[in-house]
Every structure is written in C-alpha cells, then in structure tokens.
Design an enzyme around this catalytic site. Structure first.
Site, PDB file in Angstrom:
ATOM      1  N   SER A  21       0.815  -1.218   0.000  1.00 40.35           N
ATOM      2  CA  SER A  21       0.000   0.000   0.000  1.00 40.35           C
ATOM      3  C   SER A  21       0.848   1.267   0.000  1.00 40.35           C
ATOM      4  O   SER A  21       1.848   1.366   0.707  1.00 40.35           O
ATOM      5  CB  SER A  21      -0.885  -0.007   1.242  1.00 40.35           C
ATOM      6  N   LYS A  45      -3.765   2.136  -2.188  1.00 39.04           N
ATOM      7  CA  LYS A  45      -3.446   3.228  -1.285  1.00 39.04           C
ATOM      8  C   LYS A  45      -4.308   3.256  -0.012  1.00 39.04           C
ATOM      9  O   LYS A  45      -5.450   2.828  -0.024  1.00 39.04           O
ATOM     10  CB  LYS A  45      -3.715   4.508  -2.063  1.00 39.04           C
ATOM     11  N   ALA A  70       6.405  11.085   4.486  1.00 38.65           N
ATOM     12  CA  ALA A  70       5.399  11.671   5.371  1.00 38.65           C
ATOM     13  C   ALA A  70       4.254  12.145   4.491  1.00 38.65           C
ATOM     14  O   ALA A  70       3.927  13.325   4.427  1.00 38.65           O
ATOM     15  CB  ALA A  70       6.003  12.821   6.154  1.00 38.65           C
ATOM     16  N   LEU A  73      -1.321   9.992   4.409  1.00 32.42           N
ATOM     17  CA  LEU A  73      -2.565   9.326   3.993  1.00 32.42           C
ATOM     18  C   LEU A  73      -3.439  10.160   3.062  1.00 32.42           C
ATOM     19  O   LEU A  73      -4.666  10.149   3.167  1.00 32.42           O
ATOM     20  CB  LEU A  73      -3.379   8.918   5.224  1.00 32.42           C
ATOM     21  N   CYS A 130      -1.986   4.348  12.471  1.00 30.18           N
ATOM     22  CA  CYS A 130      -2.424   5.744  12.529  1.00 30.18           C
ATOM     23  C   CYS A 130      -2.653   6.174  13.964  1.00 30.18           C
ATOM     24  O   CYS A 130      -3.014   5.367  14.810  1.00 30.18           O
ATOM     25  CB  CYS A 130      -3.743   5.928  11.808  1.00 30.18           C
ATOM     26  N   LYS A 165      -2.367  -4.950   9.460  1.00 30.38           N
ATOM     27  CA  LYS A 165      -0.971  -4.575   9.195  1.00 30.38           C
ATOM     28  C   LYS A 165      -0.354  -3.968  10.446  1.00 30.38           C
ATOM     29  O   LYS A 165      -0.823  -2.941  10.945  1.00 30.38           O
ATOM     30  CB  LYS A 165      -0.928  -3.582   8.037  1.00 30.38           C
ATOM     31  N   GLY A 243       8.922  -5.290   3.927  1.00 29.26           N
ATOM     32  CA  GLY A 243       9.886  -4.378   4.513  1.00 29.26           C
ATOM     33  C   GLY A 243      11.239  -4.601   3.856  1.00 29.26           C
ATOM     34  O   GLY A 243      11.942  -5.543   4.178  1.00 29.26           O
TER      35      GLY A 243
HETATM   36  C1  LIG Z   1       5.421   6.581  -0.055  1.00 26.52           C
HETATM   37  C2  LIG Z   1       4.867   5.509   0.836  1.00 26.52           C
HETATM   38  C3  LIG Z   1       3.511   5.512   1.193  1.00 26.52           C
HETATM   39  C4  LIG Z   1       2.972   4.542   2.007  1.00 26.52           C
HETATM   40  N1  LIG Z   1       1.637   4.548   2.320  1.00 26.52           N
HETATM   41  C5  LIG Z   1       1.108   3.558   3.089  1.00 26.52           C
HETATM   42  C6  LIG Z   1      -0.290   3.505   3.379  1.00 26.52           C
HETATM   43  O1  LIG Z   1      -1.079   4.348   2.920  1.00 26.52           O
HETATM   44  N2  LIG Z   1      -0.759   2.510   4.186  1.00 26.52           N
HETATM   45  C7  LIG Z   1       0.078   1.549   4.700  1.00 26.52           C
HETATM   46  O2  LIG Z   1      -0.381   0.666   5.403  1.00 26.52           O
HETATM   47  N3  LIG Z   1       1.400   1.556   4.418  1.00 26.52           N
HETATM   48  C8  LIG Z   1       1.933   2.540   3.637  1.00 26.52           C
HETATM   49  N4  LIG Z   1       3.288   2.542   3.355  1.00 26.52           N
HETATM   50  C9  LIG Z   1       4.137   1.482   3.925  1.00 26.52           C
HETATM   51  C10 LIG Z   1       4.403   0.366   2.916  1.00 26.52           C
HETATM   52  O3  LIG Z   1       3.207  -0.254   2.497  1.00 26.52           O
HETATM   53  C11 LIG Z   1       5.340  -0.686   3.532  1.00 26.52           C
HETATM   54  O4  LIG Z   1       4.756  -1.210   4.691  1.00 26.52           O
HETATM   55  C12 LIG Z   1       6.691  -0.126   3.901  1.00 26.52           C
HETATM   56  O5  LIG Z   1       7.118   0.803   2.950  1.00 26.52           O
HETATM   57  C13 LIG Z   1       7.761  -1.190   4.087  1.00 26.52           C
HETATM   58  O6  LIG Z   1       7.965  -1.936   2.897  1.00 26.52           O
HETATM   59  P1  LIG Z   1       9.105  -1.575   1.807  1.00 26.52           P
HETATM   60  O7  LIG Z   1      10.391  -1.409   2.551  1.00 26.52           O
HETATM   61  O8  LIG Z   1       9.104  -2.733   0.866  1.00 26.52           O
HETATM   62  O9  LIG Z   1       8.675  -0.316   1.168  1.00 26.52           O
HETATM   63  C14 LIG Z   1       3.827   3.525   2.518  1.00 26.52           C
HETATM   64  C15 LIG Z   1       5.183   3.508   2.153  1.00 26.52           C
HETATM   65  C16 LIG Z   1       5.714   4.475   1.330  1.00 26.52           C
HETATM   66  C17 LIG Z   1       7.166   4.420   0.963  1.00 26.52           C
END
Ligand SMILES: Cc1cc2nc3c(=O)[nH]c(=O)nc-3n(C[C@H](O)[C@H](O)[C@H](O)COP(=O)(O)O)c2cc1C
Ligand SMILES: Cc1cc2nc3c(=O)[nH]c(=O)nc-3n(C[C@H](O)[C@H](O)[C@H](O)COP(=O)(O)OP(=O)(O)OC[C@H]3O[C@@H](n4cnc5c(N)ncnc54)[C@H](O)[C@@H]3O)c2cc1C
Ligand code: FES
Lengths: 303, 259
Positions: A21, A45, A70, A73, A130, A165, A243
């Site tokens: 997401s 998203k 940052a 949402l 959140c 999550k 992650g």
């Molecule tokens: C730009 C961005 C936006 C994100 N938005 C959300 C979100 O809306 N909801 C959520 O549960 N996680 C969100 N995440 C977290 C990712 O889904 C994921 O848990 C996190 O980035 C770790 O995985 P990665 O290292 O493969 O990116 C966001 C991450 C990034 C980088």
C-alpha cells in the site's frame, strides 16, 4: 515449474507476491511496465472515511539504502474510491485489497462496511499505525488493547478476509499479533514503516515538514525479517511479510522466516518491473532447490 | 503516452564548464526513441553510488531524431548526479520515461518567450526545437550566475533569438532575467519558464501583471515518478496534485503562488 499458489485464510493467491500500500498507487500507474494480472494481489493506497489532503511539502527524504515518507494518507475518501476508482480497477485479473486507515474506531468500521459490498475486493488490510485521536494520538497499533479494539470493531461489520498490518514501532510485536489474532484477524502483515527522521545540518532544519516520517526500503529488511520470525512463533494465522524486499532472494528470506506471502513496496520506485521479477525469481529458486510447491519453504528456516 | 523502462547506451558525455555534463544516449537495442513531449522528464537509475537509492528525475533536454539520441543536461549537485557524470561512451543508463505532462504548445500567431535559469534551461532547448519546427521564432532569455553557468547558448541560437543575463555581468546584461531590457522593449503572448523557484515566481509575477499566459516547470522531491507514491505534491487550486504526473508543467493560474 513449482506451484506458487498460497492461501491467506479463505483468500487464494496465484502466487505469494503482492504490492504494498502507498507504493503502487491503484495498480494502473504501473500497467505500462508489467502485466498486472501476474501479481498475487495489489494492495491499494491507504483509504479513509473522509478525504485527506495529506501533509505539506517536503514529504520525502532519501536516506542510506532507503527513504522517509510523510505523505499523511492523502486520499479522496472511501466513497470516492467506491464510485470512481473501483470501477476503473475492478477488472484487473488479480486480487485488489484495500488498505484502510482511520483516526477512530468508528472511522475504521464505517470505511470497512462501505467496502464490504464490493465484489472484487475480497480482503482489506487494516493499517493500525495511525494515531488514535481519542487516545491522545498514540498509534492504534502500539498497544494490545487499542489494536484489539480496532480489529473487534471492524470484524463486527466486515465479513471478507481481514488482514491486520502491524506497526514495527513497538517493544513486542508478537504480543500485538496475538491480540489481533484473538479478535478474529484472518492474517497479519508486517512491517509498516519504522519511525525515523532526517536532518539538514547546513540549514539546521528537519528535512521533512512533519520532522519525523516512515522509513522504508532495503535498510529496514533485517528488522522486518526479525519481526516476521518472532510473529511466526507467536500466532497460527498466516503472515504477510514485507519491509525492504528488493529482489527474489529477499522475498525467499521472508518466506523461510515464516511469511506465507510478501509485499513489495519501495522497490517498485527503483524498478517498476520488480514485482514480476520477484515472482519469476521465487519460481526459479524453488526449481533450483527441488521444491514442488512454495508451501515447502514457508517457515522452513533451519535453526 | 506509454511509459517505458529501457536501457540506453551512452553515446557521448560532454563536460560543460566544470559543474555540468551533457549526456547523450540511445536505446541499447537500437529501437527508435519513444515519442516525448517538451517538458517531460526521465527517471535515471544511478548505478555504483552507495549513497544513491532512488532514481534521479532529469528533464528531456533535447531529442535528436536523426541520431536516435536523447540528451540530458545534468548539474553536479550531489552523489547521484556526480555518479551520472562519470558515465562514458558505451556505458548503460537505465531510464524510466517519458514522464509528466509537458508544456502546452501555442496555437496561432503568438510571440513566445522562454525564460530559463541555471540548469532549468534544460527542457527549454527541446521545447525551442519543437517550436522552431512549427515555424515559431521563440525568444530565449537565459539567466545564470556568471558566464560559466550559461549553458548551450549555441544550441539555443539554432532555434531562435538568445538573450542572456548574469548576476555578475560576466555575460549579457547584469542582473536577473526579470530585469532584462528585453521585457521593457517587447511584448510577448506566452511565456514558458523553468529554473530556481524565486526566478519562476518573478517571471510569473511579470506575466500576471502583463496579462501574459505563463507556464512554469516545477521541481519536487520524487520517488516513483509515476503518480503512485504521492511524495511530490504541489498545492494547487485542485488541492495537492503530483508534480510528476499532473506536472511538472503548470499554468500559473492553477498554482497558489503569491504573485
Ligand atoms: C510513499 C509511501 C507511502 C505509504 N503509504 C502507506 C499507506 O497508505 N498505508 C500503509 O499501510 N502503508 C503505507 N506505506 C508502507 C508500505 O506499504 C510498507 O509497509 C513499507 O514501505 C515497508 O515496505 P518496503 O520497505 O518494501 O517499502 C507507505 C510507504 C511508502 C514508501
Ligand atoms: C522534474 C524534474 C526535472 C529535473 N531536471 C533536471 C535536469 O534536467 N538537470 C539537472 O541537473 N537537474 C534536474 N532536476 C534536479 C535533479 O533531479 C536533482 O538535482 C538531483 O536529483 C540531485 O541528485 P544528487 O544525488 O546529485 O543530489 P542529492 O545528494 O540528492 O542532493 C544534493 C543537494 O541538492 C539538493 N537537491 C536534490 N534534489 C533536488 C531537487 N529536485 N531540487 C532542488 N534541490 C535538490 C539537495 O537538497 C542537496 O542539498 C530535475 C528535478 C525534477 C523534479
Ligand atoms: S514521485 Fe511518486 S507520486 Fe510523484
């Protein structure tokens, strides 16, 4: 070729690779680069009850082997999703899962309720990272009691597959996982971003408008793997691991540590085709290891 | 317009002064370059820099259809751009492109002013070439700190009239672009600008005050480049929109700048 199918509760995925997401938009942003129907699932998203404008600039900072975000949402709210976005994506031939966020129990429950009639959304992923506005802004996911209360509120109105999550910003993630399992979560996914910060020394200012932000990318993988491993030993429900997964080997590491499926996040920014490369790479790994099914390696770490 | 991820082969690396390089590259597999609009950009992967994790957004500087080459004009500011500057003929450069919206082209008989500051002149060369192709005679106003930062002036002259300002007066008129005497002497119907934000704000203010249509090309912090991560938003009349997708080019009437 090895059988890549896995089940997350009642949800069966054609392979264990989904997109995370907030990093893959609504999928369509990547349609020029990959065949979306090859994915095990697309987690769209973060969606909230009401539209959110998100945080001001700057929202992103690159850090060694990772990034802070940052975004806050930003989304147009669940009704806009149902009316305008869902019709555009519902025919993609994979599971579309909506990531749900909220500032109160009612927000979460009402958002989930409005998503439940959508035929092509078989599951939701509850983002409990959140801030809980009613409890003074502490994230829902940082105490067992508030994590359990969100899951309970949503479980009461949502009949589809419920993935929760988890936030890594806790002392004992296994304890939180047990708390949400007890309230009827079908699966847990972990990890969300790690709380971090970047400083611009010359200007003596924080880089992000919000000062702190969520760390993701290759640098978080060791922490994420450790947490998947800990949760694997704490709960019976399936685990979706993520992650810092940048390639198929990383994904296999999560499967060995106990994840039944994985999500690819930040890596999509560096290689928009990485998700399908991970699918192919897992298949090649299984063949090389003489495995007939991906099931054979889940939690198969030898210690 | 379909976006591609593609391996390019560097055909030439031209050092411009000491802080800029012009990279020319062609698809490694020999396929024709995709259609690209002036103002669009590419996300360049940076290999071999331990500190660079994400791709780097770089404007399409020029498209040489005859040679099947795309040009990138790069200012060396940090590790990523310094690493890109080490690429040599034959090296591979992986790009995701073309991204973003591009400048809107004029229709009818319009007098056009293209104002660039520093490396912000980069997208204006390709824009100028397209305008020239459409038989416009664009006027370029290039601003720089000093003579050593005036980039590609000769290339610009092939497509229109060039005026220069430098802050130290070492080339052209001394001062900022908005102080150039040209703006007192001539009337324009449309302005395109790209460069440091204070410069674009000053140009936008001039355009607004004189009732001239104006488009600016914005920068922002980018991760995905395709509108998926929402890391690059500009606050506009339509709320927060992604600079990588709804932009980087915006009509000043859409922005909430104090002008
Ligand atoms: C730009 C961005 C936006 C994100 N938005 C959300 C979100 O809306 N909801 C959520 O549960 N996680 C969100 N995440 C977290 C990712 O889904 C994921 O848990 C996190 O980035 C770790 O995985 P990665 O290292 O493969 O990116 C966001 C991450 C990034 C980088
Ligand atoms: C749509 C778009 C088009 C661009 N086109 C070009 C181009 O044609 N040629 C060119 O040279 N540059 C262009 N840029 C800027 C370029 O992307 C950055 O200079 C580059 O990413 C810096 O990478 P680095 O690793 O060298 O520096 P970093 O180590 O990332 O940063 C070095 C210093 O530069 C600052 N910086 C980094 N990125 C930016 C930015 N986007 N804007 C302002 N300051 C920044 C940082 O704060 C830091 O102080 C463009 C940017 C965008 C968004
Ligand atoms: S950089 Fe990801 S939305 Fe613009």
């Amino acid at each position: 070729m090895a059988d890549l199918r896995v089940n997350i509760g009642r949800l069966s995925l054609k392979n264990p690779v989904m997109t995370a997401s907030g990093t893959f938009g609504y999928g369509v942003e990547f349609a020029d680069f990959i065949d979306l129907s090859r994915l095990g699932g697309i987690i769209v998203k973060g969606t909230t009850l009401k539209a959110r404008e998100g945080n001001p600039y700057p929202r992103m900072a690159e850090t060694p082997s990772g990034m802070l975000n940052a975004v806050g949402l930003q989304n147009k709210g669940v009704d806009y999703f149902v009316e305008h976005i869902y019709p555009e994506i519902k025919d993609i031939d994979t599971h579309i899962i909506v990531n749900v966020s909220g500032a109160s129990l009612d927000d979460y429950a009402e958002t989930a309720r409005r998503l439940s009639p959508l035929e092509k959304i078989p599951a939701i992923e509850l983002n409990i990272s959140c801030p809980n506005v009613k409890e003074g802004g502490m994230a829902f996911g940082t105490s067992c009691r508030s994590a359990a209360s969100v899951v309970k509120a949503v479980r009461a109105v949502y009949g589809g597959t419920l993935i929760v999550k988890l936030s890594p910003n806790v002392t004992d993630i296994a304890e939180i996982a047990r708390a949400v399992e007890a309230e009827g979560a079908d699966a847990v996914s972990l990890i969300n971003t790690l709380l971090g910060m970047a400083v611009d020394a010359e200007r003596r200012r924080p880089v992000l408008f919000t000062v702190t932000g969520g760390l993701s990318g290759a640098c978080v993988k060791p922490v994420a793997l450790r947490m998947v491993w800990q949760v694997f030993h704490a709960v019976k429900i399936p685990i979706v691991g993520l992650g810092g997964i940048m390639n198929a080997t990383d994904a296999v590491e999560f499967l060995l540590a106990g994840a039944r499926a994985v999500e690819i996040g930040t890596a999509n920014f560096i290689d928009p085709q990485v998700s399908v490369k991970v699918i192919d790479g897992i298949a090649a790994y299984l063949d090389r290891q003489g495995c007939r099914s991906v099931e054979e390696i889940i939690g198969g770490l030898q210690v | 317009m379909k976006k591609l991820i593609s391996d390019l082969r560097v055909t030439e690396n031209v050092a411009l002064h000491d802080r800029y390089v012009l990279l020319k590259a062609a698809p490694a597999d020999g396929t024709p370059l995709p259609e690209m609009l002036p103002g669009q950009f590419a996300e360049l992967r940076v290999d071999g820099s331990p500190t660079t994790f994400l791709r780097r957004p770089i404007s399409i500087n020029y498209v040489d259809r005859a040679a099947n080459e795309v040009w990138f004009l790069i200012q060396l500011v940090g590790d990523g751009t310094r690493q890109l500057a080490t690429l040599r003929q034959g090296d591979t450069l992986n790009v995701v492109y073309p991204l973003g919206n591009g400048f809107s082209l004029p229709s009818g008989d319009e007098r056009l002013l293209l104002v660039g500051g520093g490396v912000g002149t980069a997208p204006l060369l390709y824009l100028g070439s397209m305008l020239h192709e459409k038989e416009y005679a664009p006027h370029f106003l290039l601003g720089a700190r000093s003579a050593g930062d005036v980039l590609q002036a000769e290339a610009f002259r092939r497509f229109g009239t060039v005026d220069i300002t430098t802050e130290d007066g070492s080339a052209g008129e001394r001062g900022y672009v908005t102080q150039h005497s040209l703006l007192q002497k001539e009337h324009f119907d449309r302005i395109y600008t790209c460069g440091p934000k204070p410069m674009m704000v000053a140009v936008a203010r001039y355009a607004r005050a004189n009732g001239i249509a104006c488009e600016v090309s914005l920068e922002n912090t980018m991760a995905c480049g395709v509108g998926a991560c929402l890391c690059c938003v500009e606050n506009t009349r339509d709320g927060h929109v992604c600079v990588c997708k709804e932009g980087p080019v915006f009509n000043i009437e859409k922005l909430l700048w104090q002008i």
